[in-house]
Design an enzyme around this catalytic site. Sequence first.
Site, PDB file in Angstrom:
ATOM      1  N   CYS A 198      -6.378 -27.303  10.962  1.00 32.77           N
ATOM      2  CA  CYS A 198      -5.172 -26.476  11.132  1.00 32.77           C
ATOM      3  C   CYS A 198      -4.318 -27.065  12.252  1.00 32.77           C
ATOM      4  O   CYS A 198      -4.811 -27.810  13.105  1.00 32.77           O
ATOM      5  CB  CYS A 198      -5.557 -25.019  11.432  1.00 32.77           C
ATOM      6  SG  CYS A 198      -5.881 -24.651  13.164  1.00 32.77           S
ATOM      7  N   HIS A 255      -4.580 -20.420  13.363  1.00 36.37           N
ATOM      8  CA  HIS A 255      -5.980 -20.842  13.172  1.00 36.37           C
ATOM      9  C   HIS A 255      -6.771 -19.809  12.364  1.00 36.37           C
ATOM     10  O   HIS A 255      -7.471 -20.138  11.397  1.00 36.37           O
ATOM     11  CB  HIS A 255      -6.687 -21.087  14.508  1.00 36.37           C
ATOM     12  CG  HIS A 255      -8.172 -21.276  14.310  1.00 36.37           C
ATOM     13  ND1 HIS A 255      -8.729 -22.462  13.864  1.00 36.37           N
ATOM     14  CD2 HIS A 255      -9.192 -20.381  14.399  1.00 36.37           C
ATOM     15  CE1 HIS A 255     -10.033 -22.301  13.708  1.00 36.37           C
ATOM     16  NE2 HIS A 255     -10.350 -21.054  14.022  1.00 36.37           N
ATOM     17  N   GLY A 276     -11.437   4.153   0.373  1.00 38.48           N
ATOM     18  CA  GLY A 276     -12.396   5.010   1.053  1.00 38.48           C
ATOM     19  C   GLY A 276     -13.559   4.267   1.673  1.00 38.48           C
ATOM     20  O   GLY A 276     -14.579   4.854   2.022  1.00 38.48           O
ATOM     21  N   ASP A 286      -2.913   8.101  -2.641  1.00 41.57           N
ATOM     22  CA  ASP A 286      -4.288   8.602  -2.716  1.00 41.57           C
ATOM     23  C   ASP A 286      -4.648   9.238  -1.389  1.00 41.57           C
ATOM     24  O   ASP A 286      -3.942   9.080  -0.399  1.00 41.57           O
ATOM     25  CB  ASP A 286      -5.258   7.454  -3.002  1.00 41.57           C
ATOM     26  CG  ASP A 286      -5.287   6.438  -1.856  1.00 41.57           C
ATOM     27  OD1 ASP A 286      -4.219   6.149  -1.290  1.00 41.57           O
ATOM     28  OD2 ASP A 286      -6.368   5.945  -1.518  1.00 41.57           O
ATOM     29  N   ASP A 336       0.860  -1.168   0.000  1.00 43.34           N
ATOM     30  CA  ASP A 336       0.000   0.000   0.000  1.00 43.34           C
ATOM     31  C   ASP A 336       0.905   1.229   0.000  1.00 43.34           C
ATOM     32  O   ASP A 336       2.030   1.176   0.503  1.00 43.34           O
ATOM     33  CB  ASP A 336      -0.926  -0.004   1.223  1.00 43.34           C
ATOM     34  CG  ASP A 336      -2.081   0.976   1.044  1.00 43.34           C
ATOM     35  OD1 ASP A 336      -2.918   1.065   1.944  1.00 43.34           O
ATOM     36  OD2 ASP A 336      -2.132   1.653  -0.005  1.00 43.34           O
ATOM     37  N   SER A 337       0.374   2.318  -0.569  1.00 42.04           N
ATOM     38  CA  SER A 337       1.213   3.509  -0.792  1.00 42.04           C
ATOM     39  C   SER A 337       1.499   4.254   0.506  1.00 42.04           C
ATOM     40  O   SER A 337       2.460   4.998   0.607  1.00 42.04           O
ATOM     41  CB  SER A 337       0.489   4.470  -1.738  1.00 42.04           C
ATOM     42  OG  SER A 337      -0.825   4.688  -1.222  1.00 42.04           O
ATOM     43  N   GLY A 338       0.618   4.053   1.492  1.00 38.79           N
ATOM     44  CA  GLY A 338       0.851   4.758   2.743  1.00 38.79           C
ATOM     45  C   GLY A 338      -0.096   5.917   2.955  1.00 38.79           C
ATOM     46  O   GLY A 338      -0.160   6.487   4.042  1.00 38.79           O
ATOM     47  N   GLY A 339      -0.858   6.283   1.934  1.00 38.07           N
ATOM     48  CA  GLY A 339      -1.798   7.394   2.076  1.00 38.07           C
ATOM     49  C   GLY A 339      -2.716   7.183   3.258  1.00 38.07           C
ATOM     50  O   GLY A 339      -2.904   8.045   4.106  1.00 38.07           O
ATOM     51  N   PHE A 340      -3.242   5.988   3.335  1.00 40.78           N
ATOM     52  CA  PHE A 340      -4.200   5.670   4.395  1.00 40.78           C
ATOM     53  C   PHE A 340      -3.537   5.739   5.763  1.00 40.78           C
ATOM     54  O   PHE A 340      -4.077   6.301   6.706  1.00 40.78           O
ATOM     55  CB  PHE A 340      -4.743   4.263   4.157  1.00 40.78           C
ATOM     56  CG  PHE A 340      -5.781   3.838   5.153  1.00 40.78           C
ATOM     57  CD1 PHE A 340      -5.462   2.958   6.173  1.00 40.78           C
ATOM     58  CD2 PHE A 340      -7.074   4.335   5.087  1.00 40.78           C
ATOM     59  CE1 PHE A 340      -6.416   2.558   7.099  1.00 40.78           C
ATOM     60  CE2 PHE A 340      -8.035   3.944   6.005  1.00 40.78           C
ATOM     61  CZ  PHE A 340      -7.707   3.052   7.002  1.00 40.78           C
ATOM     62  N   GLN A 344     -12.157   6.390  -5.403  1.00 39.66           N
ATOM     63  CA  GLN A 344     -12.667   7.030  -4.206  1.00 39.66           C
ATOM     64  C   GLN A 344     -14.074   7.587  -4.503  1.00 39.66           C
ATOM     65  O   GLN A 344     -14.717   7.133  -5.444  1.00 39.66           O
ATOM     66  CB  GLN A 344     -11.706   8.148  -3.752  1.00 39.66           C
ATOM     67  CG  GLN A 344     -10.335   7.649  -3.321  1.00 39.66           C
ATOM     68  CD  GLN A 344     -10.337   6.944  -1.972  1.00 39.66           C
ATOM     69  OE1 GLN A 344     -11.338   6.884  -1.267  1.00 39.66           O
ATOM     70  NE2 GLN A 344      -9.186   6.369  -1.616  1.00 39.66           N
ATOM     71  N   ASP A 378      -7.647  -7.422   1.646  1.00 39.93           N
ATOM     72  CA  ASP A 378      -6.662  -7.447   2.735  1.00 39.93           C
ATOM     73  C   ASP A 378      -7.349  -6.954   3.992  1.00 39.93           C
ATOM     74  O   ASP A 378      -8.249  -6.093   3.905  1.00 39.93           O
ATOM     75  CB  ASP A 378      -5.458  -6.531   2.430  1.00 39.93           C
ATOM     76  CG  ASP A 378      -5.718  -5.111   2.904  1.00 39.93           C
ATOM     77  OD1 ASP A 378      -6.353  -4.358   2.138  1.00 39.93           O
ATOM     78  OD2 ASP A 378      -5.314  -4.785   4.046  1.00 39.93           O
ATOM     79  N   CYS A 382      -5.813 -26.598  15.796  1.00 43.70           N
ATOM     80  CA  CYS A 382      -6.961 -27.422  16.156  1.00 43.70           C
ATOM     81  C   CYS A 382      -6.614 -28.900  16.207  1.00 43.70           C
ATOM     82  O   CYS A 382      -7.281 -29.668  16.909  1.00 43.70           O
ATOM     83  CB  CYS A 382      -8.109 -27.201  15.172  1.00 43.70           C
ATOM     84  SG  CYS A 382      -8.801 -25.550  15.324  1.00 43.70           S
ATOM     85  N   CYS A 419     -11.749 -28.604  12.115  1.00 44.33           N
ATOM     86  CA  CYS A 419     -10.716 -27.734  11.519  1.00 44.33           C
ATOM     87  C   CYS A 419      -9.410 -28.524  11.476  1.00 44.33           C
ATOM     88  O   CYS A 419      -9.021 -29.149  12.467  1.00 44.33           O
ATOM     89  CB  CYS A 419     -10.529 -26.457  12.346  1.00 44.33           C
ATOM     90  SG  CYS A 419      -9.250 -25.359  11.668  1.00 44.33           S
TER      91      CYS A 419
END
Length: 371
Positions: free
Chosen positions: A305, A334, A215, A146, A92-96, A188, A265, A308, A303
């Site tokens: 995993c 898990h 956004g 952004d 991610d660009s880092g704007g957020f 956006q 994500d 579990c 499960c």
Amino acid sequence: MARLRHEITAVSGKARAGRLHTRRGVVDTPAFMPVGTQGTVKGLLPEEVSGLGAQMILGNTYHLMLRPGVVTVDKLGGLHRFMNWPGPILTDSGGFQVFSLSGLRSLDEEGASFRSHLDGQLLRMTPESVVRAQELLGSDLMMVLDECPPPGSQRDYLAASLERDARWAARALAARGDKGGALLGIVQGGVYSDLRARSVELLAELDLDGYALGGLSVGEPKPRMMEVIEGTTPQLPEGKPVYLMGVGEPADLVRCVGLGVDMFDCVLPTRMARNGTLLTSRGRLNLRNSRFKDDPAPVEEGCQCPTCRHYSRAYLRHLIMAKELLAYRLNTVHNLHYILQLMAGLRRAIAENRYDSYARQVLAGLESPGQ
Ligand SMILES: CNc1nc2c(CCNCC3CCCC3)c3nc(N)[nH]c(=O)c3cc2[nH]1
Ligand SMILES: [Zn+2]
């Protein structure tokens, strides 16, 4: 060769299954990308993350810029070498993060100025500098700089912001070098469908490799988020992957796959694991609850995993109450296993053209009375 190619292999309603061909390997979509903010999926070895089925992970330019610095990572062979993750990485660009983490100083046509949340040093981000930073990291899928406007922003602010985002996306494309990875634009427009359409129109004119929906998942009412996604995905250019940023909870993943989203994500599965909240097909399970004190059962019957297969709820509760490091690892294993299996189930259902019935069955389970 193309930096990014999305091959759709099956469609079921508006849901689509496919294979995302990146320069570092193929990713089955719809895909969930575990978050590795500071060059690690917290608590897990890379081989554990890939062993659970993750094919692409997420890094963060903002965090890595601040520490250890992208030039340092580049000198050490780039982020893949640095963190021993040979597969595709999206950054991610880092704007957020600038908005959510640092005391943002200023935002103008040129870019954003902010103070590091680590040591307060004044930093600058421009559409060009964040592309260069992501190239130094060796990112396979880069995000444009952004602005993710604060929730509840006025309409006219959102309208101006998305126009600037489109100018920034054009500058990002122009700044990308031959070595650069794929570049994704970010739609956006807040919760306004006409603004979202305008953002799509502007970004579709650029030769971007994919499109993210930004956004969202910033506190707006969930039904509103779903409406915006439903209205926007059909307008996006064909043959390009759709990435919904910051989503999400199991039920949201299921629903948004049904709206044509290919990539997700979210920090939730890994963050919840660290505070003892476990994901199951019948909703969340809070390990700290005293009723698990001597519960010999696994987190979820059936499960497969590693957690579990070998450990009881009682043991996991003991570890989390004792703040034992192993708790974070076992719970993360898990939760990631659960999410990645859910995505595999969705891909199978789409391939067999039975997305709707699978989604209904999963959502019914998630909304049923808890553990
Ligand atoms: C949780 N909700 C949400 N996340 C958003 C994110 C972040 C996505 N996740 C990034 C990883 C998390 C830690 C390391 C990188 C957004 N990012 C950008 N650039 N723009 C958004 O509008 C944007 C919007 C978002 N909404
Ligand atoms: Zn499990």
